[in-house]
Design an enzyme around this catalytic site. Structure first.
Site, PDB file in Angstrom:
ATOM      1  N   ASP A  11       0.870  -1.191  -0.142  1.00 60.17           N
ATOM      2  CA  ASP A  11       0.031   0.040   0.113  1.00 60.17           C
ATOM      3  C   ASP A  11       0.734   1.396   0.039  1.00 60.17           C
ATOM      4  O   ASP A  11       1.784   1.387   0.829  1.00 60.17           O
ATOM      5  CB  ASP A  11      -0.941  -0.093   1.299  1.00 60.17           C
ATOM      6  CG  ASP A  11      -1.934  -1.084   1.169  1.00 60.17           C
ATOM      7  OD1 ASP A  11      -2.097  -1.685   0.334  1.00 60.17           O
ATOM      8  OD2 ASP A  11      -2.846  -1.103   2.208  1.00 60.17           O
ATOM      9  N   ASP A 132     -15.450  -2.920  -1.463  1.00 59.65           N
ATOM     10  CA  ASP A 132     -14.893  -2.744  -0.031  1.00 59.65           C
ATOM     11  C   ASP A 132     -16.013  -2.701   0.642  1.00 59.65           C
ATOM     12  O   ASP A 132     -16.867  -1.982   0.538  1.00 59.65           O
ATOM     13  CB  ASP A 132     -14.073  -1.954  -0.016  1.00 59.65           C
ATOM     14  CG  ASP A 132     -12.681  -1.800  -1.078  1.00 59.65           C
ATOM     15  OD1 ASP A 132     -12.351  -2.857  -1.141  1.00 59.65           O
ATOM     16  OD2 ASP A 132     -12.409  -0.672  -1.622  1.00 59.65           O
TER      17      ASP A 132
END
Length: 246
Positions: A11, A132
């Protein structure tokens, strides 16, 4: 049953390799100042596919950590998939041209489903959708907004579009090492024909064993972040277990 893929996550925030807690940018822990070196280390550890997220891009709505992504692509020979800030065909094409194997469309999949359909038609096998969830509802804009749509509602919209995979993340579990939401992930994989990748909360080898025990043909694999960085998950053990279960 083909062996599931364990995707190590990188990330990217401000050019660094970080992990967040439940998607909160202010809860970032820096694990490596050199994302390319981290990607190379993952390849050397035996991983066969890397998962990249441009966190700044997810909030900005356009690529922000492009330099770091390009450095990663030059450093590795294994494929990488990328999400974060990818909201139009031009950006999709740009990343595929630069060497990204699979582009992940998240927010734009909710707000502009036609983009996913068009992208799948133009780039078959190269488009994944990131769904998500907070409390079962789809979140967008770097998880800052929650829609009224359920994950299953969204996934079914793309059943016939040619989507390569659905990446399903349980936000409440992400970055806190609470274990994957196996039940919800398997339920989704059994309800659609698109392969599903589990994400959010993978904490130990027990999560890998639980994925295998689910014996779900629709599961393509799982993404691991903090557990790898913290040393809670041994790459060789996890990869061997997944290959042995095939």
């Amino acid at each position: 049953m083909a062996s599931m893929i364990l995707f190590p996550a990188i990330d990217l925030k401000d050019g660094q390799c970080v992990r967040l807690v439940r998607g909160l940018m202010e809860e970032a822990t820096v694990f490596n100042d050199d994302p390319a070196a981290q990607a190379r280390a993952f390849e050397q550890a035996g991983f066969e596919y890397i998962h990249l997220v441009d966190l700044n891009g997810a909030f900005a709505g356009h690529p922000v950590n492009a330099g770091a992504v390009e450095a990663i692509l030059k450093a590795i020979s294994i494929p990488a998939q990328l999400g974060g800030g990818i909201r139009d065909l031009a950006t999709i094409e740009m990343w595929l041209d630069k060497g990204i194997r699979r582009v992940i469309i998240g927010t734009a999949a909710v707000k502009n489903p036609g983009l996913v359909i068009e992208a799948c038609r133009k780039f078959p096998g190269r488009i994944a959708v990131g769904l998500d969830a907070k409390g079962g509802r789809v979140a967008t804009e770097g998880w800052a907004e929650v829609s009224d749509l359920t994950v299953l509602d969204m996934a079914r919209r793309f059943e016939d579009a040619g989507v390569a995979a659905i990446i399903y993340t349980d936000i409440d579990r992400d970055g806190v090492l609470g274990g994957l939401n196996i039940e919800a992930t398997v339920a989704l994989a059994n309800a659609i024909s698109i392969p599903v990748i589990a994400s959010g909360g993978l904490s130990s080898i027990e999560d890998i064993r639980a994925l295998i025990a689910a014996n779900c043909k629709g599961l393509e694999g799982a993404i691991s972040g903090r557990a790898l960085y913290d040393g809670r998950l041994d790459p060789k053990e996890a990869i061997a277990l997944l290959k042995g279960a095939a």
